[in-house]
Design an enzyme around this catalytic site. Sequence first.
Site, PDB file in Angstrom:
ATOM      1  N   ASP A  27      15.914  -1.534 -13.081  1.00 29.10           N
ATOM      2  CA  ASP A  27      15.457  -2.110 -11.808  1.00 29.10           C
ATOM      3  C   ASP A  27      14.280  -3.060 -12.019  1.00 29.10           C
ATOM      4  O   ASP A  27      13.492  -2.889 -12.946  1.00 29.10           O
ATOM      5  CB  ASP A  27      15.051  -0.959 -10.866  1.00 29.10           C
ATOM      6  CG  ASP A  27      15.028  -1.401  -9.415  1.00 29.10           C
ATOM      7  OD1 ASP A  27      15.547  -2.485  -9.103  1.00 29.10           O
ATOM      8  OD2 ASP A  27      14.482  -0.645  -8.589  1.00 29.10           O
ATOM      9  N   TRP A  73      10.647  -9.521 -11.240  1.00 33.96           N
ATOM     10  CA  TRP A  73      10.206 -10.201 -12.472  1.00 33.96           C
ATOM     11  C   TRP A  73      10.333 -11.716 -12.299  1.00 33.96           C
ATOM     12  O   TRP A  73       9.436 -12.465 -12.663  1.00 33.96           O
ATOM     13  CB  TRP A  73      11.056  -9.711 -13.645  1.00 33.96           C
ATOM     14  CG  TRP A  73      10.653 -10.247 -14.988  1.00 33.96           C
ATOM     15  CD1 TRP A  73       9.780  -9.675 -15.862  1.00 33.96           C
ATOM     16  CD2 TRP A  73      11.118 -11.457 -15.606  1.00 33.96           C
ATOM     17  NE1 TRP A  73       9.662 -10.456 -16.990  1.00 33.96           N
ATOM     18  CE2 TRP A  73      10.476 -11.557 -16.853  1.00 33.96           C
ATOM     19  CE3 TRP A  73      12.012 -12.467 -15.225  1.00 33.96           C
ATOM     20  CZ2 TRP A  73      10.702 -12.620 -17.740  1.00 33.96           C
ATOM     21  CZ3 TRP A  73      12.232 -13.531 -16.096  1.00 33.96           C
ATOM     22  CH2 TRP A  73      11.575 -13.598 -17.334  1.00 33.96           C
ATOM     23  N   ASN A  82      25.237  -2.482  -3.834  1.00 29.15           N
ATOM     24  CA  ASN A  82      24.825  -3.844  -4.190  1.00 29.15           C
ATOM     25  C   ASN A  82      25.756  -4.944  -3.652  1.00 29.15           C
ATOM     26  O   ASN A  82      25.386  -6.121  -3.646  1.00 29.15           O
ATOM     27  CB  ASN A  82      24.674  -4.007  -5.708  1.00 29.15           C
ATOM     28  CG  ASN A  82      23.447  -3.324  -6.281  1.00 29.15           C
ATOM     29  OD1 ASN A  82      23.466  -2.830  -7.405  1.00 29.15           O
ATOM     30  ND2 ASN A  82      22.356  -3.284  -5.529  1.00 29.15           N
TER      31      ASN A  82
HETATM   32  C1  IPE Z   1      19.773   0.421  -8.163  1.00 24.49           C
HETATM   33  O1  IPE Z   1      18.863  -0.590  -7.944  1.00 24.49           O
HETATM   34  C2  IPE Z   1      21.073  -0.138  -8.635  1.00 24.49           C
HETATM   35  C3  IPE Z   1      21.054  -0.776  -9.953  1.00 24.49           C
HETATM   36  C4  IPE Z   1      20.046  -0.784 -10.784  1.00 24.49           C
HETATM   37  C5  IPE Z   1      22.278  -1.407 -10.324  1.00 24.49           C
HETATM   38  P1  IPE Z   1      18.652  -1.220  -6.495  1.00 24.49           P
HETATM   39  O2  IPE Z   1      17.572  -2.226  -6.647  1.00 24.49           O
HETATM   40  O3  IPE Z   1      19.931  -1.682  -5.939  1.00 24.49           O
HETATM   41  O4  IPE Z   1      18.157   0.036  -5.673  1.00 24.49           O
HETATM   42  P2  IPE Z   1      17.365   0.129  -4.310  1.00 24.49           P
HETATM   43  O5  IPE Z   1      18.117  -0.685  -3.324  1.00 24.49           O
HETATM   44  O6  IPE Z   1      15.997  -0.441  -4.557  1.00 24.49           O
HETATM   45  O7  IPE Z   1      17.301   1.575  -3.987  1.00 24.49           O
HETATM   46  C1  IPE Z   2      18.133  -4.558 -10.855  1.00 28.50           C
HETATM   47  O1  IPE Z   2      17.184  -5.466 -10.449  1.00 28.50           O
HETATM   48  C2  IPE Z   2      19.470  -5.200 -11.139  1.00 28.50           C
HETATM   49  C3  IPE Z   2      20.506  -4.903 -10.157  1.00 28.50           C
HETATM   50  C4  IPE Z   2      20.396  -4.091  -9.155  1.00 28.50           C
HETATM   51  C5  IPE Z   2      21.781  -5.574 -10.334  1.00 28.50           C
HETATM   52  P1  IPE Z   2      17.026  -5.868  -8.927  1.00 28.50           P
HETATM   53  O2  IPE Z   2      17.906  -7.045  -8.664  1.00 28.50           O
HETATM   54  O3  IPE Z   2      17.261  -4.700  -8.051  1.00 28.50           O
HETATM   55  O4  IPE Z   2      15.501  -6.313  -8.882  1.00 28.50           O
HETATM   56  P2  IPE Z   2      14.451  -5.999  -7.744  1.00 28.50           P
HETATM   57  O5  IPE Z   2      14.471  -4.539  -7.489  1.00 28.50           O
HETATM   58  O6  IPE Z   2      14.866  -6.798  -6.544  1.00 28.50           O
HETATM   59  O7  IPE Z   2      13.153  -6.461  -8.326  1.00 28.50           O
HETATM   60 MG    MG Z   3      16.040  -3.266  -7.275  1.00 25.72          MG
END
Ligand code: IPE
Ligand code: IPE
Ligand code: MG
Length: 240
Positions: free
Chosen positions: A19, A24, A67
């Site tokens: 995550d 980043w 997602n």
């Molecule tokens: C969890 O991260 C899913 C993955 C890392 C693929 P998210 O960024 O989607 O989770 P939430 O929405 O913050 O709980």
């Molecule tokens: C995790 O990073 C990757 C996926 C969930 C695919 P995020 O895209 O959730 O990054 P943040 O949480 O918005 O920083």
């Molecule tokens: Mg995330």
Amino acid sequence: MKKDKTESAVPEHVAIIMDGNGRWAKERGWSRLKGHEEGAESVRVVVDACRKVGVKYLTLYAFSVENWVRPKAEIAGLMKLLDKFLTDREKDLHENDVRLRVTGRIEDLPLFVRRKLLKVMEATKDHKTGQLILALSYGGRTEIANAAKQIALLVKDGKLDPTKIDETTVAEHLYLPDVPDPDLMIRTSGEMRLSNFLLWQLSYAEFYISQKLWPDFREPEFLEAIEEYKGRRRRFGDVK
Ligand code: IPE
Ligand code: IPE
Ligand code: MG
């Protein structure tokens, strides 16, 4: 269910919620996709580190069932990145005797990624040293509900006595029943939640939350998590 595994050697199975890619990129004024690209490099590094320290199974949460609500362009970018990752890394998987697997609703993915995944999974299916498991369109509740459906169908067909259903029955109907439960669950970017990841399998996992965003989570950070795990005492309900 009691496991005979209270020692804290190197974990056999590590599961990671990768995550913080978006944050980043945002910190740098870049597009979220840039963050995902840099995150792919962390994946490469961590897969390598697993081989070095002897972690046999690595499950990476790459895309959740939730997602799909993200902007279409981000989803498309992630799918392309996954395709590129598979192209770039297939040779490594062979050289290191690593089997690629998927947990989740692979049928939800666009055809070009699905084809590529099936091709690499088939090509690596006899590799025995390690397993790289990508959680894609994965949801823990979806997985458990699916298991319940499979079990109900067996009962309906007279193939299973419903009074015999126990934890083993449920575990046997999850997506990858032969994979042992994770010993260690790492989540990056400081978030303290499971986000529907491996709800059944993480029942006795040790949790490690890193403040680092996923693109900054590299070998030293991974080794630190392994070291911390080694110092944990897993009691599995006992008083030892
Ligand atoms: C969890 O991260 C899913 C993955 C890392 C693929 P998210 O960024 O989607 O989770 P939430 O929405 O913050 O709980
Ligand atoms: C995790 O990073 C990757 C996926 C969930 C695919 P995020 O895209 O959730 O990054 P943040 O949480 O918005 O920083
Ligand atoms: Mg995330």
